[in-house]
Design a protein around this motif. Structure first.
Motif, PDB file in Angstrom:
ATOM      1  N   ASN A 134       0.858  -1.192   0.000  1.00 26.36           N
ATOM      2  CA  ASN A 134       0.000   0.000   0.000  1.00 26.36           C
ATOM      3  C   ASN A 134       0.888   1.234   0.000  1.00 26.36           C
ATOM      4  O   ASN A 134       1.724   1.395   0.896  1.00 26.36           O
ATOM      5  CB  ASN A 134      -0.899  -0.017   1.244  1.00 26.36           C
ATOM      6  N   GLY A 135       0.737   2.096  -1.008  1.00 25.27           N
ATOM      7  CA  GLY A 135       1.561   3.291  -1.106  1.00 25.27           C
ATOM      8  C   GLY A 135       0.749   4.564  -0.995  1.00 25.27           C
ATOM      9  O   GLY A 135      -0.420   4.625  -1.407  1.00 25.27           O
ATOM     10  N   VAL A 136       1.360   5.599  -0.419  1.00 27.72           N
ATOM     11  CA  VAL A 136       0.768   6.941  -0.379  1.00 27.72           C
ATOM     12  C   VAL A 136       1.808   7.936  -0.888  1.00 27.72           C
ATOM     13  O   VAL A 136       3.009   7.698  -0.782  1.00 27.72           O
ATOM     14  CB  VAL A 136       0.288   7.335   1.033  1.00 27.72           C
ATOM     15  N   TRP A 137       1.322   9.052  -1.428  1.00 32.82           N
ATOM     16  CA  TRP A 137       2.205  10.071  -1.998  1.00 32.82           C
ATOM     17  C   TRP A 137       1.867  11.414  -1.370  1.00 32.82           C
ATOM     18  O   TRP A 137       0.698  11.774  -1.201  1.00 32.82           O
ATOM     19  CB  TRP A 137       2.029  10.133  -3.513  1.00 32.82           C
ATOM     20  N   GLN A 138       2.906  12.179  -1.038  1.00 34.90           N
ATOM     21  CA  GLN A 138       2.703  13.437  -0.321  1.00 34.90           C
ATOM     22  C   GLN A 138       3.556  14.550  -0.912  1.00 34.90           C
ATOM     23  O   GLN A 138       4.722  14.340  -1.250  1.00 34.90           O
ATOM     24  CB  GLN A 138       3.070  13.240   1.155  1.00 34.90           C
ATOM     25  N   ILE A 139       2.965  15.725  -1.014  1.00 37.05           N
ATOM     26  CA  ILE A 139       3.705  16.935  -1.365  1.00 37.05           C
ATOM     27  C   ILE A 139       3.616  17.892  -0.187  1.00 37.05           C
ATOM     28  O   ILE A 139       2.549  18.028   0.448  1.00 37.05           O
ATOM     29  CB  ILE A 139       3.157  17.587  -2.659  1.00 37.05           C
ATOM     30  N   SER A 140       4.747  18.520   0.141  1.00 36.94           N
ATOM     31  CA  SER A 140       4.826  19.379   1.322  1.00 36.94           C
ATOM     32  C   SER A 140       5.484  20.699   0.957  1.00 36.94           C
ATOM     33  O   SER A 140       6.325  20.759   0.059  1.00 36.94           O
ATOM     34  CB  SER A 140       5.633  18.703   2.435  1.00 36.94           C
ATOM     35  N   GLY A 141       5.113  21.735   1.691  1.00 35.76           N
ATOM     36  CA  GLY A 141       5.717  23.040   1.490  1.00 35.76           C
ATOM     37  C   GLY A 141       5.885  23.787   2.796  1.00 35.76           C
ATOM     38  O   GLY A 141       5.017  23.727   3.674  1.00 35.76           O
ATOM     39  N   ASP A 142       7.031  24.461   2.936  1.00 36.69           N
ATOM     40  CA  ASP A 142       7.325  25.243   4.142  1.00 36.69           C
ATOM     41  C   ASP A 142       7.852  26.601   3.684  1.00 36.69           C
ATOM     42  O   ASP A 142       8.889  26.671   3.011  1.00 36.69           O
ATOM     43  CB  ASP A 142       8.377  24.522   4.981  1.00 36.69           C
TER      44      ASP A 142
END
Length: 331
Positions: A134-142
């Motif tokens: 099971n895979g998940v994908w994430q984009i993040s910004g700071d």
């Protein structure tokens, strides 16, 4: 008892290598992590990180647990991060949980630049088919707007709904999001004080899989947000640091949890991916006030504690002592 944090590693200006036991926290902002956070139980893993200045990459591969049914459960994570080295950081990551009866470490996932879909769809796993990972994908910004204001955000997808047939059948994305804005009115030589507001929302089926052994949990607890999934939370808070030995925090918030949160049935598969009320079923709502403290009594002795009160009358408290024996090795 158990070992919670341990390991050995090497680090220089461009390379980081570690092997040991601990936990990872991926994403932007403080206390708004989605898939992986510092609140999870510890697990064994190896880590490789490379720093090329504006571009940084990191890869981990670890072992979570063996269940009573002899199901071995593993975790692998790979991430790419870009920064202007001044005020902006943008990250993209993939996190995979894979499992199987007496399943050994999967060599296909040991390639740090492969992706879950590429490995799975090309039948390169040591267990074929789509039910073993099971895979998940994430984009993040700071983004540090100025010396006083910082904005952090994360957007995660567990399942994409792109086919028109699935859309017509009311199937929804498996998704999660979080955001935090912090304002620091006091920042001088004696102290730092920060005011903040944060929001977390994790969808009903998010972090669950058709095979419950691939859920984002370990030893019955979530790997990410401490309240699991199928819920949302909003908080206002204050952090204070006297720049010597004391850190305090005060939070006021509200959270809502639905029936499908993975904290209730950690290893059950999702019910369905059909759009519906969020949070689902009978919703548990609560207002809460939390206070936390970290005090360095000595340079190597830390005393920490917390108290959380909920409107329903429950009161939880914690106190602990950490003793460190630091040693530096220089090559």
């Amino acid at each position: 008892g158990e070992t919670d944090l341990s390991g050995i590693g090497f680090q220089n200006d461009w390379l980081l290598f570690q092997i040991g036991r601990g936990r990872q926290s991926w994403g932007a902002g403080n206390e708004i992590q989605l898939a992986l956070s510092e609140n999870s139980p510890a697990y064994d893993y190896g880590l490789l990180g490379l720093d090329f200045g504006k571009l940084r990459v990191k890869y981990i591969h670890g072992f979570l647990e063996t269940t009573e049914q002899d199901i071995n459960r593993y975790i692998t994570v790979r991430g790419l991060e870009w920064t202007n080295q001044k005020s902006l950081v943008i990250g993209l990551s993939e996190t995979v949980i894979y499992s199987g009866e007496d399943r050994p470490l999967d060599i296909a996932y040991m390639n740090p630049i492969s992706t879950h879909l590429e490995v799975e769809l090309n039948d390169r796993l040591n267990i074929l088919g789509g039910s073993s990972a099971n895979g998940v994908w994430q984009i993040s910004g700071d983004w540090l707007i100025n010396q006083k204001i910082r904005i952090s955000a994360n957007l995660l997808f567990d399942e994409f709904v792109l086919d028109q047939v699935e859309i017509d059948n009311s199937k929804e994305h498996g998704k999660a999001s979080s955001a935090r804005i912090a304002y620091t009115p006091i920042d001088n030589e004696k102290s730092i004080m920060t005011l903040f507001s944060s929001y977390i929302s994790i969808g009903t089926p998010t972090f669950r899989h058709g095979n419950g052994m691939n859920n984002f949990v370990q030893r019955d607890k979530p790997l990410g947000w401490q309240h699991g999934s199928d819920g949302q939370e909003v908080k206002l808070g204050l952090n204070y640091f006297n720049r010597t030995n004391l850190i305090t925090q005060l939070e006021l918030g509200k959270k809502e949890l639905g029936e499908e949160s993975i904290i209730f049935r950690p290893y059950d598969a999702y019910a369905d991916y059909l759009a519906g009320p969020f949070p689902s079923g009978t919703v548990k709502e609560s207002l809460f006030i939390t206070s936390k403290l970290q005090w360095w009594w000595k340079p190597n002795i830390q005393i920490s504690g917390s108290v959380e009160w909920e409107k329903n009358g429950s009161l939880q408290s914690f106190i602990g002592i950490n003793i460190y024996f630091p040693s530096n090795f220089t090559l």
